[in-house]
Design an enzyme around this catalytic site. Structure first.
Site, PDB file in Angstrom:
ATOM      1  N   LYS A 263       0.850  -1.193   0.000  1.00 15.34           N
ATOM      2  CA  LYS A 263       0.000   0.000   0.000  1.00 15.34           C
ATOM      3  C   LYS A 263       0.881   1.235   0.000  1.00 15.34           C
ATOM      4  CE  LYS A 263      -3.632  -2.094   2.743  1.00 15.34           C
ATOM      5  NZ  LYS A 263      -4.252  -2.213   4.031  1.00 15.34           N
ATOM      6  N   ARG A 264       2.035   1.104   0.608  1.00 14.45           N
ATOM      7  CA  ARG A 264       2.857   2.305   0.810  1.00 14.45           C
ATOM      8  C   ARG A 264       3.599   2.735  -0.440  1.00 14.45           C
ATOM      9  NH1 ARG A 264       3.255  -0.803   5.152  1.00 14.45           N
ATOM     10  NH2 ARG A 264       2.116  -0.058   6.952  1.00 14.45           N
TER      11      ARG A 264
END
Ligand code: GLU
Length: 493
Positions: A263-264
Protein backbone atom coordinates in the site's frame (compact mmCIF):
# COMPACT_ATOMS: atom_id res chain seq x y z
CA UNK A 1 -16.82 -31.98 2.40
CA UNK A 2 -18.55 -29.41 4.58
CA UNK A 3 -19.32 -26.12 2.85
CA UNK A 4 -16.24 -24.29 1.63
CA UNK A 5 -16.28 -20.81 3.12
CA UNK A 6 -13.45 -18.40 2.46
CA UNK A 7 -12.95 -14.83 3.45
CA UNK A 8 -11.12 -11.75 2.33
CA UNK A 9 -10.18 -9.94 5.53
CA UNK A 10 -8.50 -6.65 4.70
CA UNK A 11 -7.68 -3.87 7.12
CA UNK A 12 -9.17 -0.56 5.97
CA UNK A 13 -5.89 1.26 6.22
CA UNK A 14 -5.61 2.64 2.70
CA UNK A 15 -6.17 1.44 -0.80
CA UNK A 16 -5.68 -2.23 -1.53
CA UNK A 17 -2.98 -2.89 -4.10
CA UNK A 18 -3.30 -5.53 -6.74
CA UNK A 19 -1.38 -8.09 -4.67
CA UNK A 20 -4.02 -7.72 -1.96
CA UNK A 21 -6.78 -8.25 -4.49
CA UNK A 22 -5.07 -11.41 -5.63
CA UNK A 23 -5.72 -12.83 -2.15
CA UNK A 24 -9.37 -11.93 -2.66
CA UNK A 25 -9.46 -13.53 -6.12
CA UNK A 26 -7.94 -16.77 -4.86
CA UNK A 27 -10.36 -16.93 -1.92
CA UNK A 28 -13.31 -16.18 -4.20
CA UNK A 29 -12.28 -18.67 -6.88
CA UNK A 30 -11.71 -21.41 -4.33
CA UNK A 31 -15.12 -20.88 -2.74
CA UNK A 32 -16.86 -20.81 -6.11
CA UNK A 33 -14.94 -23.85 -7.35
CA UNK A 34 -16.53 -25.86 -4.56
CA UNK A 35 -19.89 -24.11 -4.75
CA UNK A 36 -19.24 -22.38 -1.42
CA UNK A 37 -19.37 -18.87 -0.01
CA UNK A 38 -17.01 -15.91 -0.22
CA UNK A 39 -17.08 -13.45 2.69
CA UNK A 40 -15.75 -9.96 3.18
CA UNK A 41 -14.70 -9.23 6.74
CA UNK A 42 -13.33 -5.84 7.63
CA UNK A 43 -10.45 -6.11 10.10
CA UNK A 44 -10.65 -2.65 11.56
CA UNK A 45 -9.26 -3.19 15.01
CA UNK A 46 -6.47 -0.70 14.52
CA UNK A 47 -8.59 2.41 14.73
CA UNK A 48 -5.70 4.79 14.46
CA UNK A 49 -4.71 3.52 11.06
CA UNK A 50 -8.24 3.63 9.63
CA UNK A 51 -8.36 5.53 6.36
CA UNK A 52 -11.86 6.80 5.47
CA UNK A 53 -13.01 5.59 2.08
CA UNK A 54 -10.95 2.42 2.10
CA UNK A 55 -13.91 0.06 2.66
CA UNK A 56 -15.85 1.71 -0.11
CA UNK A 57 -12.81 1.39 -2.36
CA UNK A 58 -12.59 -2.32 -1.59
CA UNK A 59 -16.24 -3.04 -2.23
CA UNK A 60 -16.34 -1.00 -5.41
CA UNK A 61 -13.20 -2.57 -6.78
CA UNK A 62 -14.39 -6.11 -6.03
CA UNK A 63 -17.59 -5.27 -7.83
CA UNK A 64 -15.63 -3.90 -10.82
CA UNK A 65 -13.86 -7.25 -10.97
CA UNK A 66 -17.28 -8.90 -10.98
CA UNK A 67 -16.67 -10.58 -7.65
CA UNK A 68 -19.85 -11.18 -5.79
CA UNK A 69 -19.55 -11.07 -2.04
CA UNK A 70 -21.89 -13.62 -0.44
CA UNK A 71 -21.62 -12.25 3.08
CA UNK A 72 -20.23 -8.96 4.33
CA UNK A 73 -21.03 -5.71 6.12
CA UNK A 74 -24.58 -4.40 5.87
CA UNK A 75 -25.39 -0.84 4.92
CA UNK A 76 -25.91 -0.08 8.63
CA UNK A 77 -22.52 -1.50 9.51
CA UNK A 78 -20.89 0.65 6.88
CA UNK A 79 -22.94 3.59 8.07
CA UNK A 80 -21.47 3.44 11.57
CA UNK A 81 -18.19 4.13 9.86
CA UNK A 82 -19.37 7.02 7.76
CA UNK A 83 -18.88 4.81 4.70
CA UNK A 84 -22.48 5.08 3.55
CA UNK A 85 -22.19 6.15 -0.03
CA UNK A 86 -25.51 6.36 -1.83
CA UNK A 87 -25.50 3.04 -3.64
CA UNK A 88 -23.61 1.04 -1.02
CA UNK A 89 -24.66 -2.59 -1.35
CA UNK A 90 -26.54 -4.11 1.55
CA UNK A 91 -24.50 -7.27 2.08
CA UNK A 92 -25.08 -8.89 5.48
CA UNK A 93 -25.40 -12.58 6.28
CA UNK A 94 -25.94 -15.00 9.14
CA UNK A 95 -22.58 -14.45 10.86
CA UNK A 96 -22.56 -10.67 11.20
CA UNK A 97 -21.52 -8.12 12.05
CA UNK A 98 -18.74 -8.36 9.48
CA UNK A 99 -16.78 -5.40 10.80
CA UNK A 100 -14.59 -6.29 13.71
CA UNK A 101 -15.12 -2.99 15.51
CA UNK A 102 -18.78 -4.00 15.84
CA UNK A 103 -17.99 -7.41 17.33
CA UNK A 104 -16.31 -6.32 20.56
CA UNK A 105 -18.66 -8.25 22.93
CA UNK A 106 -17.71 -11.50 21.14
CA UNK A 107 -14.00 -10.91 21.73
CA UNK A 108 -14.55 -9.99 25.34
CA UNK A 109 -16.54 -13.15 25.89
CA UNK A 110 -13.84 -15.22 24.18
CA UNK A 111 -11.10 -13.61 26.28
CA UNK A 112 -13.08 -14.29 29.47
CA UNK A 113 -13.47 -17.90 28.43
CA UNK A 114 -9.72 -18.26 28.01
CA UNK A 115 -9.09 -16.67 31.42
CA UNK A 116 -11.56 -19.07 32.96
CA UNK A 117 -9.88 -22.03 31.29
CA UNK A 118 -6.47 -20.85 32.51
CA UNK A 119 -5.06 -20.02 29.08
CA UNK A 120 -5.06 -16.26 29.49
CA UNK A 121 -4.74 -13.68 32.25
CA UNK A 122 -5.23 -10.01 33.03
CA UNK A 123 -2.20 -7.79 33.06
CA UNK A 124 -1.95 -4.23 34.38
CA UNK A 125 1.71 -3.55 33.72
CA UNK A 126 2.37 0.05 32.71
CA UNK A 127 4.02 1.04 29.42
CA UNK A 128 7.10 2.11 31.41
CA UNK A 129 7.41 -1.32 33.02
CA UNK A 130 7.06 -3.00 29.63
CA UNK A 131 9.65 -0.77 28.10
CA UNK A 132 12.14 -1.43 30.89
CA UNK A 133 11.54 -5.16 30.59
CA UNK A 134 12.02 -5.02 26.86
CA UNK A 135 15.31 -3.16 27.11
CA UNK A 136 16.60 -5.70 29.61
CA UNK A 137 15.60 -8.58 27.32
CA UNK A 138 17.35 -6.96 24.38
CA UNK A 139 20.48 -6.51 26.46
CA UNK A 140 20.35 -10.22 27.36
CA UNK A 141 19.64 -11.05 23.67
CA UNK A 142 16.40 -12.82 24.65
CA UNK A 143 13.22 -13.09 22.58
CA UNK A 144 11.60 -9.71 23.32
CA UNK A 145 8.07 -9.70 24.66
CA UNK A 146 6.16 -9.83 27.87
CA UNK A 147 7.87 -11.90 30.59
CA UNK A 148 4.69 -13.20 32.18
CA UNK A 149 4.98 -11.14 35.37
CA UNK A 150 1.16 -10.97 35.80
CA UNK A 151 0.55 -14.64 35.02
CA UNK A 152 0.03 -15.42 38.68
CA UNK A 153 -1.00 -12.02 40.02
CA UNK A 154 -4.74 -12.39 39.52
CA UNK A 155 -5.30 -8.79 38.45
CA UNK A 156 -8.94 -7.95 39.26
CA UNK A 157 -11.32 -7.28 36.36
CA UNK A 158 -12.25 -3.80 37.59
CA UNK A 159 -8.69 -2.47 37.23
CA UNK A 160 -7.62 -1.18 33.81
CA UNK A 161 -5.93 -4.14 32.16
CA UNK A 162 -5.14 -6.02 29.01
CA UNK A 163 -5.71 -9.74 28.55
CA UNK A 164 -2.65 -11.76 27.62
CA UNK A 165 -2.27 -15.24 26.22
CA UNK A 166 -0.14 -17.69 28.22
CA UNK A 167 2.17 -18.72 25.44
CA UNK A 168 3.96 -21.96 26.26
CA UNK A 169 7.58 -21.50 25.23
CA UNK A 170 8.57 -25.13 25.15
CA UNK A 171 6.09 -26.44 22.66
CA UNK A 172 6.39 -27.82 19.20
CA UNK A 173 3.61 -26.62 16.95
CA UNK A 174 3.08 -27.75 13.40
CA UNK A 175 0.42 -27.72 10.73
CA UNK A 176 0.00 -28.62 7.10
CA UNK A 177 -0.05 -25.56 4.95
CA UNK A 178 -2.06 -26.17 1.79
CA UNK A 179 0.73 -24.61 -0.28
CA UNK A 180 3.89 -25.25 1.70
CA UNK A 181 3.20 -28.63 3.26
CA UNK A 182 4.28 -29.25 6.84
CA UNK A 183 5.44 -26.18 8.73
CA UNK A 184 6.83 -26.68 12.23
CA UNK A 185 8.03 -24.48 15.07
CA UNK A 186 10.13 -26.11 17.76
CA UNK A 187 9.63 -23.18 20.05
CA UNK A 188 7.01 -20.48 19.81
CA UNK A 189 8.38 -17.25 18.35
CA UNK A 190 6.17 -15.09 20.62
CA UNK A 191 5.97 -14.38 24.32
CA UNK A 192 2.75 -13.68 26.24
CA UNK A 193 1.08 -11.61 23.60
CA UNK A 194 -1.92 -9.32 24.15
CA UNK A 195 -5.31 -10.68 23.06
CA UNK A 196 -7.57 -7.91 24.29
CA UNK A 197 -6.44 -4.32 24.71
CA UNK A 198 -7.44 -2.10 27.63
CA UNK A 199 -9.96 -0.23 25.43
CA UNK A 200 -11.81 -3.49 24.75
CA UNK A 201 -10.47 -3.90 21.23
CA UNK A 202 -9.00 -7.27 20.32
CA UNK A 203 -5.62 -7.72 18.71
CA UNK A 204 -5.40 -9.38 15.32
CA UNK A 205 -4.61 -12.77 16.90
CA UNK A 206 -7.76 -13.00 18.96
CA UNK A 207 -10.04 -11.39 16.40
CA UNK A 208 -8.96 -13.53 13.47
CA UNK A 209 -9.34 -16.79 15.39
CA UNK A 210 -12.70 -15.91 16.94
CA UNK A 211 -14.08 -14.66 13.65
CA UNK A 212 -12.80 -17.45 11.42
CA UNK A 213 -14.39 -19.89 13.85
CA UNK A 214 -17.60 -17.92 14.24
CA UNK A 215 -17.96 -17.41 10.50
CA UNK A 216 -17.26 -21.10 9.83
CA UNK A 217 -14.33 -20.35 7.58
CA UNK A 218 -13.09 -23.62 6.07
CA UNK A 219 -10.02 -22.24 4.27
CA UNK A 220 -8.03 -19.21 5.44
CA UNK A 221 -6.02 -17.78 2.57
CA UNK A 222 -3.63 -15.01 3.50
CA UNK A 223 -0.27 -13.52 2.68
CA UNK A 224 2.91 -15.30 3.71
CA UNK A 225 3.69 -12.39 6.04
CA UNK A 226 1.09 -13.79 8.42
CA UNK A 227 2.80 -17.18 8.71
CA UNK A 228 4.72 -16.14 11.82
CA UNK A 229 1.38 -15.48 13.57
CA UNK A 230 0.06 -18.91 12.75
CA UNK A 231 1.59 -20.75 15.76
CA UNK A 232 -0.25 -18.35 18.08
CA UNK A 233 -3.47 -18.96 16.16
CA UNK A 234 -3.01 -22.71 16.32
CA UNK A 235 -2.48 -22.53 20.09
CA UNK A 236 -5.57 -20.38 20.41
CA UNK A 237 -7.65 -22.90 18.46
CA UNK A 238 -6.34 -25.57 20.78
CA UNK A 239 -7.13 -23.52 23.87
CA UNK A 240 -10.69 -22.87 22.70
CA UNK A 241 -11.07 -26.50 21.66
CA UNK A 242 -11.94 -25.50 18.07
CA UNK A 243 -10.93 -27.02 14.75
CA UNK A 244 -8.63 -24.66 12.78
CA UNK A 245 -9.39 -23.99 9.12
CA UNK A 246 -7.12 -25.16 6.31
CA UNK A 247 -4.42 -22.51 6.08
CA UNK A 248 -2.88 -21.42 2.79
CA UNK A 249 -0.15 -18.78 3.03
CA UNK A 250 0.20 -17.12 -0.33
CA UNK A 251 3.51 -16.13 -1.89
CA UNK A 252 4.44 -12.51 -2.24
CA UNK A 253 3.64 -10.45 -5.35
CA UNK A 254 6.62 -8.34 -6.37
CA UNK A 255 6.58 -5.30 -8.61
CA UNK A 256 8.69 -5.11 -11.75
CA UNK A 257 11.45 -3.58 -9.57
CA UNK A 258 11.63 -6.83 -7.60
CA UNK A 259 10.21 -5.20 -4.47
CA UNK A 260 7.07 -6.42 -2.78
CA UNK A 261 3.95 -4.52 -3.82
CA UNK A 262 2.53 -2.64 -0.90
CA UNK A 263 0.00 0.00 0.00
CA UNK A 264 2.86 2.31 0.81
CA UNK A 265 4.87 2.23 -2.40
CA UNK A 266 1.81 3.12 -4.43
CA UNK A 267 2.16 0.06 -6.60
CA UNK A 268 -0.43 -1.11 -9.06
CA UNK A 269 -3.75 0.21 -7.88
CA UNK A 270 -6.75 -1.40 -9.51
CA UNK A 271 -8.63 1.88 -9.85
CA UNK A 272 -5.64 3.34 -11.71
CA UNK A 273 -5.62 0.36 -14.03
CA UNK A 274 -9.30 0.94 -14.73
CA UNK A 275 -8.65 4.59 -15.54
CA UNK A 276 -5.76 3.59 -17.75
CA UNK A 277 -8.15 1.54 -19.85
CA UNK A 278 -7.61 -1.99 -18.60
CA UNK A 279 -10.54 -4.39 -18.68
CA UNK A 280 -11.57 -5.95 -15.38
CA UNK A 281 -11.67 -9.45 -16.87
CA UNK A 282 -8.13 -9.09 -18.23
CA UNK A 283 -6.80 -7.88 -14.87
CA UNK A 284 -8.61 -10.70 -13.06
CA UNK A 285 -7.13 -13.26 -15.45
CA UNK A 286 -3.66 -11.74 -15.31
CA UNK A 287 -3.50 -11.33 -11.54
CA UNK A 288 -4.80 -14.84 -10.91
CA UNK A 289 -1.89 -16.17 -12.93
CA UNK A 290 0.63 -14.49 -10.61
CA UNK A 291 1.50 -17.50 -8.51
CA UNK A 292 -1.16 -19.86 -9.82
CA UNK A 293 -1.24 -22.19 -12.81
CA UNK A 294 -3.88 -24.69 -13.84
CA UNK A 295 -1.60 -27.70 -13.51
CA UNK A 296 1.06 -29.73 -15.20
CA UNK A 297 1.07 -29.85 -18.94
CA UNK A 298 -1.18 -26.86 -19.44
CA UNK A 299 0.17 -23.65 -20.87
CA UNK A 300 -3.22 -22.02 -21.15
CA UNK A 301 -3.01 -18.35 -20.23
CA UNK A 302 -6.37 -16.93 -21.17
CA UNK A 303 -9.26 -17.99 -18.97
CA UNK A 304 -12.82 -16.82 -18.72
CA UNK A 305 -14.11 -16.32 -15.21
CA UNK A 306 -16.01 -19.61 -15.50
CA UNK A 307 -12.85 -21.44 -16.54
CA UNK A 308 -10.94 -19.96 -13.63
CA UNK A 309 -13.65 -21.09 -11.25
CA UNK A 310 -13.69 -24.52 -12.80
CA UNK A 311 -9.90 -24.97 -12.70
CA UNK A 312 -8.90 -23.16 -9.54
CA UNK A 313 -7.66 -25.31 -6.66
CA UNK A 314 -5.01 -24.71 -4.02
CA UNK A 315 -2.76 -27.33 -5.67
CA UNK A 316 -2.01 -24.91 -8.50
CA UNK A 317 -0.56 -22.23 -6.20
CA UNK A 318 3.18 -21.75 -6.33
CA UNK A 319 5.33 -21.55 -3.26
CA UNK A 320 7.64 -18.93 -4.67
CA UNK A 321 6.95 -15.27 -5.24
CA UNK A 322 5.45 -13.95 -8.47
CA UNK A 323 5.92 -10.74 -10.40
CA UNK A 324 3.39 -8.19 -11.49
CA UNK A 325 4.65 -7.47 -15.00
CA UNK A 326 2.88 -4.44 -16.52
CA UNK A 327 4.15 -5.26 -20.02
CA UNK A 328 2.54 -8.67 -19.92
CA UNK A 329 -0.65 -7.21 -18.51
CA UNK A 330 -0.83 -4.74 -21.42
CA UNK A 331 -0.32 -7.60 -23.87
CA UNK A 332 -3.08 -9.61 -22.24
CA UNK A 333 -5.39 -6.62 -22.12
CA UNK A 334 -4.89 -6.11 -25.87
CA UNK A 335 -5.89 -9.69 -26.41
CA UNK A 336 -9.04 -9.21 -24.33
CA UNK A 337 -9.90 -6.04 -26.21
CA UNK A 338 -9.64 -7.87 -29.53
CA UNK A 339 -11.97 -10.58 -28.24
CA UNK A 340 -14.76 -8.14 -27.37
CA UNK A 341 -17.78 -8.07 -29.67
CA UNK A 342 -17.42 -4.82 -31.67
CA UNK A 343 -20.50 -3.22 -30.19
CA UNK A 344 -19.20 -3.87 -26.69
CA UNK A 345 -15.83 -2.44 -27.60
CA UNK A 346 -17.63 0.69 -28.77
CA UNK A 347 -19.64 0.95 -25.56
CA UNK A 348 -16.63 0.43 -23.34
CA UNK A 349 -14.60 2.97 -25.29
CA UNK A 350 -17.23 5.69 -25.03
CA UNK A 351 -16.41 6.90 -21.50
CA UNK A 352 -12.76 7.15 -22.49
CA UNK A 353 -13.56 9.16 -25.62
CA UNK A 354 -15.79 11.39 -23.57
CA UNK A 355 -13.14 11.95 -20.94
CA UNK A 356 -10.61 12.88 -23.60
CA UNK A 357 -13.07 15.24 -25.29
CA UNK A 358 -13.15 13.18 -28.49
CA UNK A 359 -16.63 13.86 -29.83
CA UNK A 360 -17.33 12.07 -33.10
CA UNK A 361 -20.47 10.74 -34.77
CA UNK A 362 -21.29 7.23 -33.58
CA UNK A 363 -21.58 5.78 -37.09
CA UNK A 364 -18.10 7.04 -37.99
CA UNK A 365 -16.58 5.50 -34.89
CA UNK A 366 -18.51 2.28 -35.51
CA UNK A 367 -17.14 2.07 -39.05
CA UNK A 368 -13.55 2.18 -37.82
CA UNK A 369 -14.01 0.38 -34.49
CA UNK A 370 -13.09 -3.13 -35.76
CA UNK A 371 -9.77 -1.74 -37.00
CA UNK A 372 -9.10 0.28 -33.86
CA UNK A 373 -9.83 -2.77 -31.73
CA UNK A 374 -7.00 -4.61 -33.46
CA UNK A 375 -4.52 -1.86 -32.72
CA UNK A 376 -4.89 -0.84 -29.08
CA UNK A 377 -3.73 -2.45 -25.87
CA UNK A 378 -5.70 -0.21 -23.51
CA UNK A 379 -8.88 1.78 -23.98
CA UNK A 380 -7.08 5.05 -23.33
CA UNK A 381 -5.38 4.59 -26.71
CA UNK A 382 -8.67 4.66 -28.61
CA UNK A 383 -9.12 8.44 -28.53
CA UNK A 384 -5.83 9.19 -30.26
CA UNK A 385 -6.72 6.65 -32.97
CA UNK A 386 -9.96 8.31 -33.97
CA UNK A 387 -9.71 11.95 -33.01
CA UNK A 388 -8.83 12.83 -36.63
CA UNK A 389 -12.54 12.32 -37.29
CA UNK A 390 -13.30 15.45 -35.28
CA UNK A 391 -14.04 18.61 -37.20
CA UNK A 392 -11.31 20.82 -35.86
CA UNK A 393 -8.04 22.16 -37.26
CA UNK A 394 -5.47 19.38 -37.51
CA UNK A 395 -2.08 19.54 -35.87
CA UNK A 396 0.12 17.76 -38.41
CA UNK A 397 3.41 16.02 -37.69
CA UNK A 398 4.79 17.51 -40.92
CA UNK A 399 8.40 16.44 -40.28
CA UNK A 400 7.41 12.79 -40.18
CA UNK A 401 6.40 13.08 -43.84
CA UNK A 402 9.92 13.38 -45.08
CA UNK A 403 12.59 10.74 -45.61
CA UNK A 404 12.62 7.52 -47.63
CA UNK A 405 12.66 9.36 -50.95
CA UNK A 406 10.11 11.96 -49.90
CA UNK A 407 11.07 15.62 -49.65
CA UNK A 408 8.82 18.65 -49.85
CA UNK A 409 8.63 18.63 -53.60
CA UNK A 410 7.93 14.89 -53.73
CA UNK A 411 5.22 15.33 -51.11
CA UNK A 412 3.71 18.07 -53.19
CA UNK A 413 3.71 15.76 -56.19
CA UNK A 414 2.01 12.94 -54.23
CA UNK A 415 -0.62 15.21 -52.76
CA UNK A 416 -1.40 17.05 -55.97
CA UNK A 417 -1.83 13.87 -57.93
CA UNK A 418 -3.88 12.25 -55.13
CA UNK A 419 -6.13 15.27 -55.04
CA UNK A 420 -6.80 14.95 -58.71
CA UNK A 421 -7.42 11.21 -58.67
CA UNK A 422 -9.58 11.17 -55.57
CA UNK A 423 -11.61 14.05 -56.87
CA UNK A 424 -12.64 12.14 -59.95
CA UNK A 425 -13.54 8.89 -58.19
CA UNK A 426 -17.13 7.99 -58.99
CA UNK A 427 -17.55 6.33 -55.58
CA UNK A 428 -15.56 7.39 -52.53
CA UNK A 429 -15.20 3.85 -51.12
CA UNK A 430 -12.31 1.93 -49.59
CA UNK A 431 -11.60 -0.26 -52.61
CA UNK A 432 -11.59 2.59 -55.12
CA UNK A 433 -9.48 4.81 -52.85
CA UNK A 434 -7.03 1.95 -52.44
CA UNK A 435 -6.59 1.51 -56.19
CA UNK A 436 -6.32 5.20 -56.93
CA UNK A 437 -3.67 5.86 -54.28
CA UNK A 438 -1.56 2.83 -55.19
CA UNK A 439 -1.52 4.08 -58.73
CA UNK A 440 -0.38 7.51 -57.48
CA UNK A 441 2.55 5.92 -55.62
CA UNK A 442 3.66 4.07 -58.75
CA UNK A 443 3.32 7.14 -60.88
CA UNK A 444 5.53 9.26 -58.66
CA UNK A 445 8.07 6.43 -58.51
CA UNK A 446 7.66 5.50 -54.83
CA UNK A 447 6.79 2.40 -52.89
CA UNK A 448 3.31 2.68 -51.36
CA UNK A 449 4.74 2.95 -47.79
CA UNK A 450 6.43 6.37 -47.96
CA UNK A 451 3.72 7.77 -50.24
CA UNK A 452 1.02 6.73 -47.80
CA UNK A 453 2.88 8.28 -44.87
CA UNK A 454 2.63 11.64 -46.58
CA UNK A 455 -1.07 11.11 -47.28
CA UNK A 456 -1.78 9.89 -43.79
CA UNK A 457 -0.17 12.93 -42.22
CA UNK A 458 -1.91 15.25 -44.64
CA UNK A 459 -5.36 13.86 -43.85
CA UNK A 460 -5.14 12.69 -40.23
CA UNK A 461 -2.18 14.66 -38.92
CA UNK A 462 -0.43 11.58 -37.55
CA UNK A 463 1.58 8.52 -38.38
CA UNK A 464 -0.55 5.97 -36.55
CA UNK A 465 -4.23 5.62 -37.38
CA UNK A 466 -6.61 2.88 -38.46
CA UNK A 467 -5.95 1.69 -42.03
CA UNK A 468 -5.61 4.56 -44.47
CA UNK A 469 -8.24 3.81 -47.10
CA UNK A 470 -10.90 2.92 -44.54
CA UNK A 471 -10.10 6.11 -42.64
CA UNK A 472 -10.42 8.15 -45.85
CA UNK A 473 -13.70 6.48 -46.72
CA UNK A 474 -15.14 7.29 -43.30
CA UNK A 475 -13.96 10.91 -43.46
CA UNK A 476 -15.63 11.30 -46.85
CA UNK A 477 -14.48 13.01 -50.00
CA UNK A 478 -14.97 16.62 -48.99
CA UNK A 479 -13.00 16.43 -45.79
CA UNK A 480 -10.19 14.38 -47.34
CA UNK A 481 -9.79 16.74 -50.28
CA UNK A 482 -9.88 19.88 -48.19
CA UNK A 483 -7.30 18.44 -45.78
CA UNK A 484 -5.00 17.60 -48.68
CA UNK A 485 -5.38 21.15 -49.99
CA UNK A 486 -4.60 22.54 -46.57
CA UNK A 487 -1.43 20.48 -46.44
CA UNK A 488 -0.33 21.70 -49.85
CA UNK A 489 -0.47 25.20 -48.40
CA UNK A 490 1.71 24.15 -45.52
CA UNK A 491 4.45 22.52 -47.56
CA UNK A 492 7.57 24.66 -47.99
CA UNK A 493 7.95 25.97 -51.55
N1 GLU B 1 -6.21 -8.21 8.20
C1 GLU B 1 -5.16 -8.86 7.50
C2 GLU B 1 -4.72 -7.98 6.33
O1 GLU B 1 -4.94 -6.83 6.35
C3 GLU B 1 -5.60 -10.20 6.98
C4 GLU B 1 -4.95 -11.33 7.66
C5 GLU B 1 -5.72 -12.63 7.48
O2 GLU B 1 -6.32 -12.81 6.43
O3 GLU B 1 -5.70 -13.45 8.39
O4 GLU B 1 -4.17 -8.42 5.37
Amino acid sequence: MTEVRTRFAPSPTGFQHIGGFRTAFFAYLLAKHYGGKFLLRVEDTDRERFVPGSIRFLIEELSWFGIQIDEGPTKEELHTYGEDWDDAPGLGGPCGPYMQSLRLPKYKEAAELLIEKGFAYRCDCTPEMLERERNEQMARKELPGYSGYCRTRNVPADKPHVVRFKVPQKRTVSFNDAIRGKVQWDSIPHRDTVLLKSDGFPTYHLAVVVDDHDMKISHALRGIEWLSSTPIHLLLYEAFGWEPPVFAHLPVVNGPDGKKLSKRNNAAKSSDLREQGYLAEAVLNFVTLIGWAPGEGSDQEIFTREELIQKFTLDGINESSGVFDPVKLAWMNGLYIRKLPVQEFIERSKPFLEKEGVVIPEHEFAALAPHVQERVKVLTEVGAMVDFLMDRPLQRQMDAMFGKGVDASKAREILTLSLERLNTLPEFKTEAIDQALRAVATEVGLKPGPAFVALRIAVTGKTITPPLFESFAVLGKDRVLSRIRETLELLPQ
